[in-house]
Motif scaffolding. Structure first.
Motif, PDB file in Angstrom:
ATOM      1  N   GLY A  13      81.868  18.832  60.376  1.00 20.14           N
ATOM      2  CA  GLY A  13      81.201  17.691  60.505  1.00 20.14           C
ATOM      3  C   GLY A  13      81.510  16.718  59.710  1.00 20.14           C
ATOM      4  N   SER A  14      82.461  16.817  58.699  1.00 22.79           N
ATOM      5  CA  SER A  14      82.705  15.783  57.922  1.00 22.79           C
ATOM      6  C   SER A  14      83.618  14.540  58.498  1.00 22.79           C
ATOM      7  N   GLY A  15      84.542  15.007  59.469  1.00 22.66           N
ATOM      8  CA  GLY A  15      85.534  14.200  60.147  1.00 22.66           C
ATOM      9  C   GLY A  15      86.763  13.926  59.621  1.00 22.66           C
ATOM     10  N   GLN A  16      86.723  14.765  58.449  1.00 22.97           N
ATOM     11  CA  GLN A  16      88.084  14.748  57.374  1.00 22.97           C
ATOM     12  C   GLN A  16      88.561  16.174  57.088  1.00 22.97           C
ATOM     13  N   VAL A  17      89.708  16.426  56.729  1.00 22.45           N
ATOM     14  CA  VAL A  17      90.364  17.530  56.110  1.00 22.45           C
ATOM     15  C   VAL A  17      90.620  17.066  54.798  1.00 22.45           C
ATOM     16  N   ARG A  18      90.753  18.090  53.950  1.00 24.57           N
ATOM     17  CA  ARG A  18      91.437  17.644  52.594  1.00 24.57           C
ATOM     18  C   ARG A  18      92.671  18.637  52.388  1.00 24.57           C
ATOM     19  N   GLU A  70      89.417  14.278  65.684  1.00 24.78           N
ATOM     20  CA  GLU A  70      89.720  12.975  65.348  1.00 24.78           C
ATOM     21  C   GLU A  70      88.801  12.038  64.652  1.00 24.78           C
ATOM     22  N   GLY A  71      88.384  12.554  63.543  1.00 23.71           N
ATOM     23  CA  GLY A  71      87.586  11.794  62.463  1.00 23.71           C
ATOM     24  C   GLY A  71      86.091  11.651  63.060  1.00 23.71           C
ATOM     25  N   GLN A  72      85.498  12.201  64.342  1.00 25.79           N
ATOM     26  CA  GLN A  72      84.255  12.151  64.755  1.00 25.79           C
ATOM     27  C   GLN A  72      83.193  13.106  64.117  1.00 25.79           C
ATOM     28  N   GLY A  73      83.676  14.124  63.755  1.00 25.76           N
ATOM     29  CA  GLY A  73      82.557  15.096  63.066  1.00 25.76           C
ATOM     30  C   GLY A  73      82.160  15.929  64.153  1.00 25.76           C
ATOM     31  N   THR A  74      82.179  15.648  65.462  1.00 25.15           N
ATOM     32  CA  THR A  74      81.749  16.282  66.502  1.00 25.15           C
ATOM     33  C   THR A  74      82.550  16.599  67.571  1.00 25.15           C
TER      34      THR A  74
END
Length: 389
Positions: free
Chosen positions: A178-183, A203-207
């Motif tokens: 749900g963060s919309g990002q990967v580390r 694509e960065g939406q988190g959903t």
């Protein structure tokens, strides 16, 4: 509050290279970033100010417009209602960071300092739109409100721009939680460095959507038409561009809309010619009127005005109508109207007219040949060149 000069904000010269501008912005972004200055509103304002300056000076088109017109060229001057050369939100500001710091989105900057970030790398912003707006001299001189219809992507009303069939068709992305990002952690000679990029799944939406809206096919937007009201400030010129933030194409699934870029086009006047903020008009008068003088009406931007032609007026004489030109878009007064006199020579004469002129030419009491002083004067075309260039 008066805006500071963008070059002053970044402490760079007008001749600074793109790399120098980027370096100056990076330094200020590091210094005033909210994660380094929690709760410091002054630092946040300086952070936004630096981002706004970089947004303009790093873009060749915006920079050229700013160099020519200053802040007025970016904002549409006073009364521009909705034009923006600044007023950037945090999503706009953090979109710079992939270019500046090599990350994939805004969250990476927070992690640059070891913070949690929490900002998704939203890449679903709508594209900008560009339209042409043709204006008359009067509209450019006085300012005008124009309503235009623009065909573009608009938010889907069926799903409220979510792209989902209903609220139960949206679920938290399993890849990013749900963060919309990967580390990602990379080992470098300086140690481990953590970078952040938009989640490839959502694509960065988190959903993610399980059942798409049938109207927009999951995009959250459809192709439609919108009527937009444009407040054009007084003093705009041909070729100037105005920008209305958020009035371009709608973004996918509720993403921010792009900007509407309005290119000003000048509708040619039947009798007048524009030169900067001045207006030029060529007035043809008869030989008798030049000899005896007359009063005559001339066209102006806002109608007509009477001017007095004194006796003995020579061809090439220029009269100045103060304040009858265009207002300066930066508020520095108004231009003038320049009236260039041209004596009209008839090509067809009656016998009586020919006889009268012949008598005048042969008259000993009135020498109509040019004297020495007149011969020393500059030519008609030299006068035009000197005055208008």
């Amino acid at each position: 509050m008066t805006k500071r000069d963008y070059y002053e904000v970044l402490s760079v010269s007008k001749s600074a290279s793109g790399e120098e501008i980027k370096k100056a912005y990076r330094k200020l972004a590091l210094q005033y970033h909210p994660d380094r200055n929690p709760g410091d509103t002054e630092a946040e304002e300086k952070f936004k100010e630096a981002a706004e300056a970089y947004d303009v000076l790093s873009n060749e088109e915006k920079k050229a417009r700013y160099d020519r017109f200053g802040h007025a060229g970016m904002s549409g001057a006073a009364g521009g209602g909705g034009f923006n050369g600044g007023g950037m939100n945090m999503d706009d500001i953090f979109s710079h960071f992939g270019d500046i710091f090599g990350g994939g989105g805004g969250g990476g900057f927070s992690d640059f300092f070891g913070g949690g970030g929490g900002r998704g790398g939203r890449n679903n912003r709508g594209s900008n739109l560009r339209v042409k707006l043709k204006l008359t001299y009067a509209e450019m001189a006085n300012g005008v409100n124009k309503k235009i219809k623009v065909k573009k992507h608009v938010g889907c009303t069926t799903c409220g721009s979510s792209g989902a069939k209903d609220k139960n068709s949206v679920q938290t992305c399993q890849t990013c939680g749900g963060s919309g990002q990967v580390r990602r952690v990379t080992n470098t000679f300086m140690g481990q460095m953590q970078t952040v990029s938009p989640c490839p799944t959502c694509e960065g939406q988190g959903t993610t959507i399980t059942n798409k809206c049938t109207s927009c096919k999951g995009e959250g937007r459809v192709y439609g038409e919108e009527t937009i009201s444009i407040d054009v400030p007084a003093g705009v010129q041909d070729g100037m561009q105005l920008s209305m933030g958020g009035r371009g194409n709608a973004g996918e699934r509720g993403g921010p809309a792009g900007d509407l870029i309005i290119l000003i086009e000048e509708e040619k006047h039947a009798e007048l010619t524009r030169d900067g903020n001045d207006v030029q008009y060529v007035l043809s008068i008869s030989f008798p009127d030049a000899v005896f003088g007359t009063q005559i009406e001339v066209p102006t931007i806002d109608g007509r005005a009477k001017i007095k032609i004194p006796p003995g007026t020579q061809s090439g004489k220029i009269f100045r109508l103060k304040g009858k030109g265009f207002p300066d878009i930066n508020g520095y007064g108004k231009g003038d109207q320049l009236v260039l006199v041209k004596i009209w020579t008839p090509t067809e004469l009656t016998e009586e007219e020919r006889a009268a002129i012949e008598t005048l030419r042969k008259s000993q009491s009135k020498n109509i040949e040019p004297g020495e002083e007149a011969k020393k004067e500059k030519s008609f075309f030299d006068k035009i060149s000197d005055f208008f260039n």
